[in-house]
Scaffold this active site. Structure first.
Site: not given
Length: 339
Positions: A122, A294, A264
């Protein structure tokens, strides 16, 4: 723990970020859809994550979605694929374990570009953006395409309600260009701490097999994503504000100079907590987590591209971005948008 820092004041050639693009999987899986396969509810998911739905790829490959995002970013920058010198694909879920960047290059027709994958989960987009800047600042390459793309749905245990509710598939991209008169990548900070690696994994597991009287091989495969959500949350809310403040310090700026914060897109509670600690008002926080979940390395460029399309971000705006996740790794970059 090792930390890498850089200040724009040391640059020999400036970096501008001049184009963006994104692409998403077509299949939508809502929270209500998930209630049919795990013991959960729409309210439970929303209250804990802020996610309402996510996109999951079926027949589309990661390379195809990454190439689509890259082509849009190149067009937005007013360039053609033949203008691109380097492609960096930030992904932890390539179509080919040897790497998918070269396939993306081929699909786009960017035949002059060298291409490679960068794996930092990420944090991948932020790390790739910084990597691209180094090639530009040294004068090696002029136009660099940075793509963040992940299909984490491939590695989710769809019977585990703690992880299957979180992840979606997508791709986002930006074009970075050298400029001898301007430097819009104002500062950055990158960090890693492998001692915390066990909190978020997509690990290999093998079994020993005999191939002779005294010889063995280890044969196996990668397992599903496992995560200690409590520890990852604690890590993020402590480390992300700190790394953003360090990047701002490198840029000789403060949080008051930030026009937009793009984190993020992992969890709404993390995003809210980080913004609160930095004293950045909610109106300056860009988030599309509720629609996509996500998407790992894709989440920051995907949110950036949508905000540009909506007219929120204007040329000259100062944007702070931060990625964090598996490794554990985390980083931040401060840049001014546009030529």
């Amino acid at each position: 723990m090792q930390s890498v820092t850089e200040s724009a004041t040391n640059a020999t050639n400036g970096v501008t970020i001049i184009g963006s693009g994104s692409a998403i999987a077509t299949q939508v899986i809502s929270n209500d859809d998930l209630t049919k396969i795990v013991d959960t509810s729409d309210d439970w998911i929303r209250s804990r994550t802020g996610i309402e739905q996510r996109r999951v790829a079926t027949s589309t490959t990661l390379s195809e979605l990454a190439a689509e995002a890259g082509q849009k970013a190149i067009a937005h920058a007013g360039l053609t694929p033949l203008d691109i010198d380097l492609i960096i694909l930030a992904t932890s879920t390539p179509d080919d374990l040897f790497g998918s960047a070269a396939q993306v290059q081929s699909l786009m027709g960017a035949t002059r570009a060298v291409a490679f994958d960068l794996t930092a989960a990420c944090s991948g987009f932020v790390f790739s953006l910084v990597t691209a800047s180094q090639f530009i600042r040294t004068g090696v390459y002029q136009n660099v395409l940075v793509i963040g793309a992940d299909f984490l749905s491939r590695w989710v245990d769809w019977g585990d309600r703690t992880t299957c509710i979180l992840f979606g598939d997508g791709a986002g991209a930006v074009v970075c260009q050298g400029n001898p008169e301007k430097d819009h990548l104002l500062g950055f900070e990158m960090c890693s701490n492998g001692a915390l690696n066990n909190n978020l994994n997509l690990s290999y597991q093998g079994n020993l097999q005999d191939i002779g009287e005294d010889k063995q091989i280890n044969h196996g495969g990668f397992q599903n994503i496992t995560m200690n959500g409590r520890e990852v949350y604690r890590f993020a809310v402590n480390k992300v504000p700190e790394v953003i403040e360090k990047a701002l310090f490198r840029a000789n700026l403060t949080t008051g100079d930030v026009d937009w914060l793009i984190l993020h897109q992992a969890n709404k509670r993390i995003i809210d907590a980080v913004a609160n600690r930095l004293k950045i008002s909610p109106e300056k926080v860009i988030s599309n987590l509720e629609n996509y979940g996500n998407t790992s390395a894709a989440s920051i460029p995907l949110a950036l591209d949508e905000a540009l399309k909506e007219g929120k971000i204007k040329s000259g705006d100062i944007i702070a971005v931060s990625g964090f996740g598996a490794g554990l790794s985390w980083g931040a970059s401060i840049f001014r948008w546009g030529k």
